[in-house]
Enzyme design. Structure first.
Site, PDB file in Angstrom:
ATOM      1  N   ASP A 156       9.653   2.879   1.540  1.00 54.68           N
ATOM      2  CA  ASP A 156       8.239   3.804   1.875  1.00 54.68           C
ATOM      3  C   ASP A 156       8.162   3.504   3.518  1.00 54.68           C
ATOM      4  O   ASP A 156       7.698   2.520   3.914  1.00 54.68           O
ATOM      5  CB  ASP A 156       6.878   3.226   1.056  1.00 54.68           C
ATOM      6  CG  ASP A 156       5.883   3.842   1.557  1.00 54.68           C
ATOM      7  OD1 ASP A 156       5.957   5.059   2.322  1.00 54.68           O
ATOM      8  OD2 ASP A 156       4.748   3.824   0.857  1.00 54.68           O
ATOM      9  N   LYS A 174       2.584  10.643   7.715  1.00 54.37           N
ATOM     10  CA  LYS A 174       2.135  10.246   9.273  1.00 54.37           C
ATOM     11  C   LYS A 174       2.647  10.718  10.284  1.00 54.37           C
ATOM     12  O   LYS A 174       2.174  11.952  10.848  1.00 54.37           O
ATOM     13  CB  LYS A 174       2.052   8.672   9.047  1.00 54.37           C
ATOM     14  CG  LYS A 174       1.088   8.058   8.116  1.00 54.37           C
ATOM     15  CD  LYS A 174       0.770   6.825   8.384  1.00 54.37           C
ATOM     16  CE  LYS A 174      -0.196   5.888   7.376  1.00 54.37           C
ATOM     17  NZ  LYS A 174      -1.496   6.312   7.740  1.00 54.37           N
ATOM     18  N   PHE A 195       0.753  -1.149  -0.020  1.00 62.06           N
ATOM     19  CA  PHE A 195      -0.091   0.153   0.008  1.00 62.06           C
ATOM     20  C   PHE A 195       1.008   1.242   0.073  1.00 62.06           C
ATOM     21  O   PHE A 195       1.541   1.546   0.788  1.00 62.06           O
ATOM     22  CB  PHE A 195      -1.077   0.040   1.086  1.00 62.06           C
ATOM     23  CG  PHE A 195      -2.051   1.185   1.022  1.00 62.06           C
ATOM     24  CD1 PHE A 195      -2.969   1.083   0.306  1.00 62.06           C
ATOM     25  CD2 PHE A 195      -1.612   2.285   1.529  1.00 62.06           C
ATOM     26  CE1 PHE A 195      -4.092   2.092   0.406  1.00 62.06           C
ATOM     27  CE2 PHE A 195      -2.514   3.779   1.638  1.00 62.06           C
ATOM     28  CZ  PHE A 195      -3.604   3.239   0.872  1.00 62.06           C
TER      29      PHE A 195
HETATM   30  C1  LIG Z   1       3.241   2.725   3.568  1.00 59.70           C
HETATM   31  C2  LIG Z   1       2.139   3.958   3.095  1.00 59.70           C
HETATM   32  N1  LIG Z   1       2.535   4.775   2.107  1.00 59.70           N
HETATM   33  C3  LIG Z   1       1.828   5.827   1.873  1.00 59.70           C
HETATM   34  C4  LIG Z   1       0.506   5.795   2.192  1.00 59.70           C
HETATM   35  C5  LIG Z   1      -0.279   7.123   1.957  1.00 59.70           C
HETATM   36  O1  LIG Z   1      -0.283   8.126   2.879  1.00 59.70           O
HETATM   37  P1  LIG Z   1      -1.386   9.324   2.795  1.00 59.70           P
HETATM   38  O2  LIG Z   1      -2.703   8.683   3.548  1.00 59.70           O
HETATM   39  O3  LIG Z   1      -1.106  10.216   3.801  1.00 59.70           O
HETATM   40  O4  LIG Z   1      -1.651   9.720   1.627  1.00 59.70           O
HETATM   41  C6  LIG Z   1       0.329   5.215   3.539  1.00 59.70           C
HETATM   42  C7  LIG Z   1      -1.022   5.423   4.132  1.00 59.70           C
HETATM   43  O5  LIG Z   1      -1.587   4.556   5.068  1.00 59.70           O
HETATM   44  C8  LIG Z   1       1.178   4.110   3.926  1.00 59.70           C
HETATM   45  O6  LIG Z   1       0.910   3.361   4.944  1.00 59.70           O
END
Ligand SMILES: Cc1ncc(COP(=O)(O)O)c(C=O)c1O
Length: 422
Positions: A247, A276, A162
């Site tokens: 990520d 986050k 994700f």
């Molecule tokens: C690993 C990861 N990357 C990207 C995102 C996307 O972040 P956002 O919801 O702030 O756009 C998330 C969100 O849960 C995530 O867990």
């Protein structure tokens, strides 16, 4: 009187006298797009690890806005820094810069032990940080200076990944239900089996621009990559000239008891995405590029944002990082996380416990996780179910041992209530 009626926003929010949670939800459903379904509760106030809803009910927040509220809710130092920055200089365009933006970039490079020549790009969210990383990967295309003759078009991500919901990040995200309605997505992305080093090494070749990995897959139910995987990925990407992009939107900023979850792997990635927990609840994302070559891939005019690196957002992040450091919060993350995991493993009906620090996933012996979430809310606990038999905890990093224990004590009853409701 509910908390909202006592707060200064009462002048701006039409409360129509006392507004109950149910009444707020009626107004919600007639005014907000239905992409999130029906919200579980209407929350009006928070302090530390506690939040209160519009009906005055108190909850222990074991989700922290999904790994966001690093220092808990309404942290006095973080909120005072945000308000004083806002009262001093709230926004400037990116034709200009500000001291907080520069200081935060320097701080992130220091905390991530970035080599000389590393750089930062600020965004407003996780998906935007990933989107910037996606564009970075496209620039590792093997093309000549005129942009022609691209030889690297493949980007590798993992099954279960994700990475966000904007189009580039969605192309990296594996779940078919999220992807299918929006195809065609940006091309060239392949998803390979999770945690399989051979599949990874086989997939990486001279046409690969980048590999995107989450050190622990959060949305997939808190699945850590197996030991040795990151090192193998580093070796294979270096050999092929592909970028290794981690990520750490969910796993970064102390969530695992380290600044970055990938810290112990002993590798230097080419880029890391953060969001986050970074702003402690204030929206901010960041792309860190490691070393001068990767940092030079995106040149003037090739990417941008109006709000990214805003003085208030960067001040919020500086305050959050300072609070985490000065209050030795990472020690707390490790000890309370360890305590939670070992106690969870002993609860009847819990079949597996995963994760690191205060990013914890546990599986149940029946497909009752959503019902456990509901039972938790009724009992005053906010938790999350990323799968039918999986519960995820991502509380504020300041969760106390006593607060953790209160959940462990309640859990057997929550499981029983959920099973009875089936
Ligand atoms: C690993 C990861 N990357 C990207 C995102 C996307 O972040 P956002 O919801 O702030 O756009 C998330 C969100 O849960 C995530 O867990």
């Amino acid at each position: 009187m509910s908390q909202i009626e006592k707060s200064p926003v009462v002048e701006l929010v039409e409360t129509r006298g006392h507004t109950t949670g149910a009444e707020w939800l009626t107004r919600y459903s007639s005014s907000l797009m239905g992409v999130f379904g029906t919200p579980q509760r209407v929350l009006v106030r928070g302090a530390g690890c506690l939040v209160w809803d519009a009906d005055g009910k108190e909850y222990l927040d074991l989700l922290g806005g999904i790994a966001v509220n690093a220092m808990g809710h309404a942290h006095p130092f973080v909120t005072s820094v945000i308000s004083s920055q806002l009262a001093t200089l709230g926004h400037v365009s990116n034709f200009f810069t500000s001291p907080t933006q520069i200081a935060l970039a320097e701080k992130l490079l220091e905390l991530s032990k970035a080599p000389a020549g590393s750089k930062v790009f600020f965004a407003n969210s996780g998906t935007e940080a990933v989107e910037a990383a996606f564009k970075l990967a496209r620039r590792n295309s093997g093309a000549g200076a005129d942009g022609t003759g691209k030889t690297r078009t493949k980007i590798i991500a993992l099954e279960g990944a994700f990475h966000g919901r904007t189009m580039g990040a969605l192309a990296l995200t594996a779940k078919e239900a999220y992807r299918a309605p929006f195809e065609p997505l940006p091309g060239g992305v392949v998803h390979i089996p999770f945690g399989d080093v051979d599949a990874l090494v086989d997939a990486i070749d001279e046409t690969t621009a980048a590999v995107f990995l989450e050190p622990i897959q959060g949305e997939a139910g808190v699945r850590p990559l197996p030991a040795g995987y990151l090192q193998a990925a580093r070796e294979a990407t270096t050999k092929a000239g592909a970028l290794l992009i981690l990520d750490e939107v969910q796993t970064g900023i102390g969530r695992t008891g380290k600044w970055l979850a990938s810290e112990d792997a002993g590798i230097v990635p080419d880029a890391v995405t953060l969001a986050k927990g970074l702003g402690g609840g204030f929206p901010i994302g960041a792309l860190l590029t490691f070393g001068p070559e990767t940092s030079a891939l995106l040149t003037a005019g090739q990417h941008g944002t109006t709000f990214g690196g805003n003085p208030v957002a960067t001040a919020a992040a500086l305050a959050t990082l300072h609070a985490i450091e000065s209050q030795r919060v990472l020690d707390n993350v490790r000890s309370v996380g360890e305590r939670l995991r070992s106690k969870l493993a002993a609860v009847d009906g819990v079949t597996e416990v995963r994760g690191e620090g205060l990013l914890i996933g546990f599986d149940l012996d029946a497909e009752v996780a959503p019902a456990v979430v509901t039972a938790g809310l009724d009992a005053g606990f906010i938790i999350n179910s990323p799968g039918p038999r999986t519960i995820r905890l991502a509380p504020p990093l300041i969760l106390t041992a006593e607060q953790a224990d209160s959940f462990i004590q309640a859990l057997p009853t929550l499981l029983q209530t959920a099973k009875d409701a089936q």
